[in-house]
Design an enzyme around this catalytic site. Structure first.
Site, mmCIF file in Angstrom:
data_model
loop_
_atom_site.group_PDB
_atom_site.id
_atom_site.type_symbol
_atom_site.label_atom_id
_atom_site.label_comp_id
_atom_site.label_asym_id
_atom_site.label_seq_id
_atom_site.Cartn_x
_atom_site.Cartn_y
_atom_site.Cartn_z
ATOM 1 N N ASN A 1 67.443 68.558 80.244
ATOM 2 C CA ASN A 1 67.453 69.566 81.309
ATOM 3 C C ASN A 1 66.862 68.927 82.570
ATOM 4 O O ASN A 1 65.643 68.751 82.658
ATOM 5 C CB ASN A 1 66.615 70.774 80.848
ATOM 6 C CG ASN A 1 66.485 71.840 81.924
ATOM 7 O OD1 ASN A 1 67.112 71.752 82.991
ATOM 8 N ND2 ASN A 1 65.675 72.850 81.652
ATOM 9 N N LYS B 1 66.583 70.095 85.403
ATOM 10 C CA LYS B 1 65.952 71.089 86.292
ATOM 11 C C LYS B 1 66.377 70.810 87.749
ATOM 12 O O LYS B 1 67.495 70.348 87.973
ATOM 13 C CB LYS B 1 64.440 71.102 86.097
ATOM 14 C CG LYS B 1 64.063 71.338 84.617
ATOM 15 C CD LYS B 1 62.617 71.641 84.382
ATOM 16 C CE LYS B 1 62.377 71.832 82.884
ATOM 17 N NZ LYS B 1 61.001 72.141 82.553
ATOM 18 N N SER C 1 57.202 69.039 76.589
ATOM 19 C CA SER C 1 56.533 67.735 76.576
ATOM 20 C C SER C 1 56.977 66.844 75.408
ATOM 21 O O SER C 1 56.193 66.081 74.862
ATOM 22 C CB SER C 1 55.010 67.900 76.574
ATOM 23 O OG SER C 1 54.591 68.529 77.773
ATOM 24 N N GLU D 1 61.177 79.241 82.840
ATOM 25 C CA GLU D 1 61.067 79.192 84.313
ATOM 26 C C GLU D 1 61.938 80.266 84.953
ATOM 27 O O GLU D 1 61.563 80.866 85.964
ATOM 28 C CB GLU D 1 61.433 77.784 84.805
ATOM 29 C CG GLU D 1 60.348 76.774 84.448
ATOM 30 C CD GLU D 1 60.843 75.367 84.192
ATOM 31 O OE1 GLU D 1 61.996 75.048 84.560
ATOM 32 O OE2 GLU D 1 60.079 74.583 83.598
ATOM 33 N N GLU E 1 60.669 76.759 72.968
ATOM 34 C CA GLU E 1 59.909 76.063 74.005
ATOM 35 C C GLU E 1 58.616 76.831 74.287
ATOM 36 O O GLU E 1 58.616 77.758 75.122
ATOM 37 C CB GLU E 1 60.724 75.975 75.298
ATOM 38 C CG GLU E 1 62.013 75.197 75.169
ATOM 39 C CD GLU E 1 62.442 74.584 76.502
ATOM 40 O OE1 GLU E 1 62.682 73.380 76.536
ATOM 41 O OE2 GLU E 1 62.509 75.307 77.514
ATOM 42 N N HIS F 1 65.559 80.275 79.985
ATOM 43 C CA HIS F 1 64.465 79.312 80.135
ATOM 44 C C HIS F 1 63.240 80.038 80.694
ATOM 45 O O HIS F 1 63.376 80.941 81.535
ATOM 46 C CB HIS F 1 64.892 78.171 81.062
ATOM 47 C CG HIS F 1 63.944 77.014 80.992
ATOM 48 N ND1 HIS F 1 62.732 77.026 81.636
ATOM 49 C CD2 HIS F 1 64.014 75.841 80.325
ATOM 50 C CE1 HIS F 1 62.090 75.897 81.362
ATOM 51 N NE2 HIS F 1 62.850 75.158 80.574
ATOM 52 N N GLY G 1 56.020 70.839 80.562
ATOM 53 C CA GLY G 1 55.538 70.113 81.744
ATOM 54 C C GLY G 1 54.038 69.878 81.770
ATOM 55 O O GLY G 1 53.491 69.492 82.802
HETATM 56 P P1 13P Z 1 59.200 69.170 79.694
HETATM 57 O O1 13P Z 1 59.873 68.243 78.700
HETATM 58 O O2 13P Z 1 59.062 68.575 81.044
HETATM 59 O O3 13P Z 1 57.919 69.712 79.145
HETATM 60 O O4 13P Z 1 60.182 70.411 79.886
HETATM 61 C C1 13P Z 1 60.735 71.003 78.774
HETATM 62 C C2 13P Z 1 61.745 71.976 79.223
HETATM 63 O O5 13P Z 1 61.426 72.940 79.895
HETATM 64 C C3 13P Z 1 63.136 71.727 78.857
HETATM 65 O O6 13P Z 1 63.941 72.819 79.139
#
Ligand code: 13P
Length: 252
Positions: free
Chosen positions: A9, A11, A215, A99, A169, A97, A175
C-alpha cells in the site's frame, strides 16, 4: 481459494517519476525471484494506476486501488468508481483502511456499499479491520474486530463473501514500528477465521486469505508469515523501497 498474498500500500507517496522508478525496481526483482505462488499486489495512488497496470502486462503482479467510491457513477466530483477501476485493469481494492475510517469518517454502511460495488465489477476487496491501542489495553480487541466484520460484511451472501480478502491491521502497529507479535497476529487471525466459520461455514473460512498489516518489514515478515492463519501481509512503509518489499515477498 486461500492464497498467499503480499500487497504493498503506497498510500499518498511518490511523484510520477519516483513511482516509475519504484515499480521498475520491483519488476526487476520479481523477474529474478522465485515467486512460490505468491500473489503480489501493488496498490499505488489512483494517479499511477495506469503506469502500474501497463507494466503489469509484462510482469507477475496485480494492481490494487487504495479506495473506491461507494456510488456507482454520476455527479460525485473527485470520486473514482469500481467500474472505472475495472476498466483500467485493477484486480484488488483496499477498503476500510484505518486511515480512511479516521480521516474520512468511513462508515460500516459505506464499506458494505464499496464491497458490493467492487464485487459487482470483478474486483477483490481487501477489507481492513483492527483495533485502536485503548481497545487492546481494555481487552476489547476481539469485540472491535467482530463488530467491524459483522457490521460491514456479514450481510453479504456467501458467494460474495468468499471472494473477500481480510487484512488485520491493529491501528497501534501502523506506521509506529511496533509490530504485533507473531502470537498476537496468529491469535487474532484464528479468531477472525472462527468468526467467518460461524457465519459462513468451515469451507469458506478455510479458503479466506487473512493478511497482517502494521509495521511488517523485511526483518519480521518471516516470523509473522510462519503462522498457520497468516496468509501474507499488507505492507505500508516497507513497500516504498523495492529491496525491502522484495525481501518481504521472499519471506514465505
Ligand atoms: P505500515 O507498514 O507503514 O505500518 O503500514 C501498514 C498499513 O497501513 C498498510 O495498509
Amino acid at each position: 481459494m486461500r492464497r498467499k498474498i503480499v500487497a504493498g500500500n503506497w498510500k499518498m507517496n511518490k511523484t510520477f517519476q519516483e513511482a516509475d522508478e519504484l515499480i521498475n525496481e520491483i519488476i526487476d526483482g520479481l523477474d529474478e525471484a522465485n515467486q512460490k505462488n505468491i500473489n503480489v499486489v501493488i496498490c499505488p495512488p489512483f494517479t499511477y494506476i495506469e503506469l502500474c497496470t501497463d507494466y503489469a502486462q509484462e510482469s507477475e503482479y496485480s494492481v490494487g486501488a487504495q479506495n473506491v467510491s461507494n456510488n456507482d457513477s454520476g455527479a460525485y466530483t473527485g470520486e473514482v468508481s469500481a467500474k472505472m477501476l475495472h476498466s483500467m485493469g485493477v484486480e484488488y481494492c483496499i477498503i476500510g483502511h484505518s486511515e480512511r475510517r479516521k480521516y474520512f469518517k468511513e462508515t460500516d454502511h459505506e464499506l458494505t456499499q464499496k464491497a458490493e460495488l467492487l464485487l459487482k465489477n470483478d474486483i477483490l476487496p481487501i477489507f481492513c479491520c483492527g483495533e485502536l491501542l485503548p481497545d487492546r489495553e481494555a481487552s476489547k480487541h476481539f469485540d472491535v474486530v467482530k463488530q467491524q466484520l459483522g457490521n460491514a460484511l456479514f450481510g453479504l451472501d456467501p458467494l460474495d463473501f468468499a471472494k473477500l480478502i481480510i487484512a488485520y491491521e491493529p491501528v497501534w502497529a501502523i506506521g509506529t514500528g511496533i509490530t504485533a507479535t507473531p502470537d498476537q497476529a496468529q491469535e487474532m487471525h484464528a479468531y477472525i477465521r472462527a468468526l467467518i466459520s460461524d457465519k459462513y461455514g468451515k469451507e469458506i473460512a478455510k479458503n479466506t486469505s487473512i493478511l497482517y498489516g502494521g509495521s511488517c518489514n523485511a526483518q519480521n515478515a518471516k516470523e509473522l508469515f510462519a503462522n498457520a492463519d497468516v496468509d501474507g501481509g499488507l505492507i505500508g512503509g516497507a513497500c516504498l523501497k523495492a529491496t525491502d518489499f522484495l525481501k518481504i515477498i521472499d519471506s514465505f
